[in-house]
Structures are given as C-alpha cells and as structure tokens.
Design an enzyme around this catalytic site. Sequence first.
Site, PDB file in Angstrom:
ATOM      1  N   LYS A   1       1.516  -3.517   6.795  1.00 48.50           N
ATOM      2  CA  LYS A   1       1.954  -3.435   5.373  1.00 48.50           C
ATOM      3  C   LYS A   1       3.775  -3.264   5.134  1.00 48.50           C
ATOM      4  O   LYS A   1       4.454  -3.897   4.428  1.00 48.50           O
ATOM      5  CB  LYS A   1       1.248  -2.338   4.647  1.00 48.50           C
TER       6      LYS A   1
ATOM      7  N   TYR B   1      -2.535  -1.260  11.093  1.00 43.59           N
ATOM      8  CA  TYR B   1      -2.668  -1.779   9.627  1.00 43.59           C
ATOM      9  C   TYR B   1      -1.561  -1.278   8.813  1.00 43.59           C
ATOM     10  O   TYR B   1      -0.869  -2.022   8.262  1.00 43.59           O
ATOM     11  CB  TYR B   1      -4.092  -1.289   9.146  1.00 43.59           C
TER      12      TYR B   1
ATOM     13  N   SER C   1       0.879  -1.132  -0.086  1.00 45.47           N
ATOM     14  CA  SER C   1      -0.104  -0.024   0.179  1.00 45.47           C
ATOM     15  C   SER C   1       0.904   1.306   0.038  1.00 45.47           C
ATOM     16  O   SER C   1       2.094   1.356   0.544  1.00 45.47           O
ATOM     17  CB  SER C   1      -0.871   0.157   1.108  1.00 45.47           C
TER      18      SER C   1
END
Length: 339
Positions: free
Chosen positions: A155, A151, A126
């Site tokens: 990544k 979150y 991302s």
Amino acid sequence: MKKIIVTGGAGFIGSHTVVELYNAGYEPIIIDNFSNSQKSVLAGLQNITGSAVKLFEGDCCNRDLLKKIFTEEENIDGIIHFAAHKAVSESVQNPLKYYRNNLNSLMALLEIMQNYNCSNFVFSSSCTVYGQPDKLPVTEVAPKKPAESPYGNTKKICEDIIEDVIKSNAELKIISLRYFNPIGAHASSLIGELPLGVPDNLVPYITQTAAGIREKLTIFGNDYDTSDGTCVRDYIHVIDLAKAHVKAFEYLNKQEDKTFYDVFNIGTGHGNSVKEIVETFQSANNVNLNYVVGKRREGDIEKIFADVDKATTLLNWKTELSLEQALIDAWNWQKALRK
Ligand code: UDP
C-alpha cells in the site's frame, strides 16, 4: 451514464461500491479474477440493483485484457482500483506474491489509462501507511511509517508510485482513500464479507463464532495502553466507505487541472476497543459470544483512529451509519449465509 471500471468489484468493499455507483447513476464495470471472491456476489448485485452488472473476468495485471476492455468499452470515465491481495499473515509467508500482484496491477492500470486518455483513478489505500501514529486522531499529513508487513508495504509503495507518476506531470487525476476498518454488510443481506477460510479480521471472526463456526474468539491482548487494555481501531460501515468512493469520483470530475493527486482518510473519527466491539455486538444483536483473552498478535498497533475533517470538507462526505448498525448488518449477513 458514466462508465467506471471497478477492479475487485466482486470483493467486500468493491461490491458495496458497485451498488453505490449504481445508486448515484454511474455504470460500474467489474474486473475480477475471483481469487478471493465468489461469483454468487454477482447474483446479489443483480438483485439489489435490478440489472446485470457487466463483468470482465480476469486479472487486472493482464495488459491484454485491459486493452480489450478499453477497446470494447468506449468512454470509460475512470477506474476504482480495489483488486489486491490483502491477508497480512499470508503476505509475510509469500511476499513476492503480494509485491507482484499489488504493484503490477497498479502499474498496468495507470499505463492503460494514459494510452486511452482516461484520467480519473481512485486507489484503495489503508491507514496501515501510518503505522502507530504519534498523534491521534491521525490526519493525512502524519508521516508514513515503515510498514509492518509486505501487505502494508505494498500500500505504501503504491502510494509512492502514484506520487512519482503525478510528479512526472502525467495527465492523471488520482485520489488515494486511506481506509480504516470496514465492517458491516448491505442492509438487504444480499452481499457482505466472504472471508476465505479462518478470518483474520475481528468482525467476521465474531460473526462466525456467534454462528457456531468457530468455537471462541480470542481477543489479542488486554495489556495495551488503552481504556480497557485492548487495541483501538476506527470501524466504519462498508456502505459509508463505499459512498466515499462516489464522492471521490465527483471531486475528481470537478478538478480542472489535468494532473491532480490527493489523499483522504475514510473512517468515522471515533476509536473503539476490541472489547467494546464485542460488547456492542452482543447487545445490538442480543446474542452471547464465547471469547477469551489471549496473547498480543504480532504486528498489531495499539490504537488508531481517523481525523476525517478533510474528507468532510472537501469531498462533502460523512458517515451516516452507526457502529451498532454495522454490527447488526454483519450479523444478519452471517445468518443469511447459513440459509
Ligand atoms: N482482533 C482480535 N481477535 C481476532 C481478530 C482481531 O482481538 O480474532 C483484534 C486485533 O488485534 C485488532 C483488532 O481486532 O486489535 C482489529 O483487527 P483486524 O485484523 O480486524 O484489523 P487490523 O486493524 O489489524 O487491520
């Protein structure tokens, strides 16, 4: 036909990628535990592709399940790994759930691949790894910034894990695709985004508001240093994003080295403000949207959009669908859900 495992293949980006893999002549095999997706997606996929997509229902952290799949399915060409928890606010409330799931699944997959001599792996990363970049458009060499949420951190850590595994000369060929903001739906309106509960993301919130499910959209802040004061993002049609995975796979198959890793931005190369998205949604679909301007949302960065030269040159990929088309497809999908 080359078999490709698609973890999270019933999810938003996963399901559209399953379609594009079919279109390109691959045989996608889905692993999904339906924790944030619905089984109705399978019917949509069958309708679009004309054949039943093979599914293993379960968790890709489950090493026994992975072993079973690799034993039953011979000659798996590689894995595209979408399955992950992805709600930023939930990750702040329950970080361990995010670290446990998102890191374990990656490690389990990389381990099983090495045990079965399967080497091609595409990881869903991302643009959150860039935080607020110092220079725009952001290129792949921009430094990674501390993540704004657990979150986002998963990544970043997953990319770090991949880098370390590659440094150990593991026989793996890996691409991380750094997604910008995927929106839209398949033109058939048979698959699309299915957010659980109140959507966090802008476009599903817009379509649900236009459909009367939500009373009004709140634009999170209009005092940013952007042309109209609202945040800027790079919104990419999910079909264009899905096609980037096929290109990434083709690129991996061309690599002669046994160990390979690279990262690519996958966006449109253009930034649009929240207000522009709202206005384009209204004009492209000829609907009115009830919205107000509210306070900034914590953790939002001001503006980001991709430099996509690397993907264009090396993957031979570029976007084909416009922002208008994405917003029309998103609205058609929302309307189809009501039927
Ligand atoms: N946004 C908004 N209202 C909403 C949801 C999102 O104004 O109800 C804004 C958000 O502040 C950001 C942009 O829309 O500037 C995209 O947010 P989204 O959550 O879709 O993606 P993000 O880029 O944050 O991952």
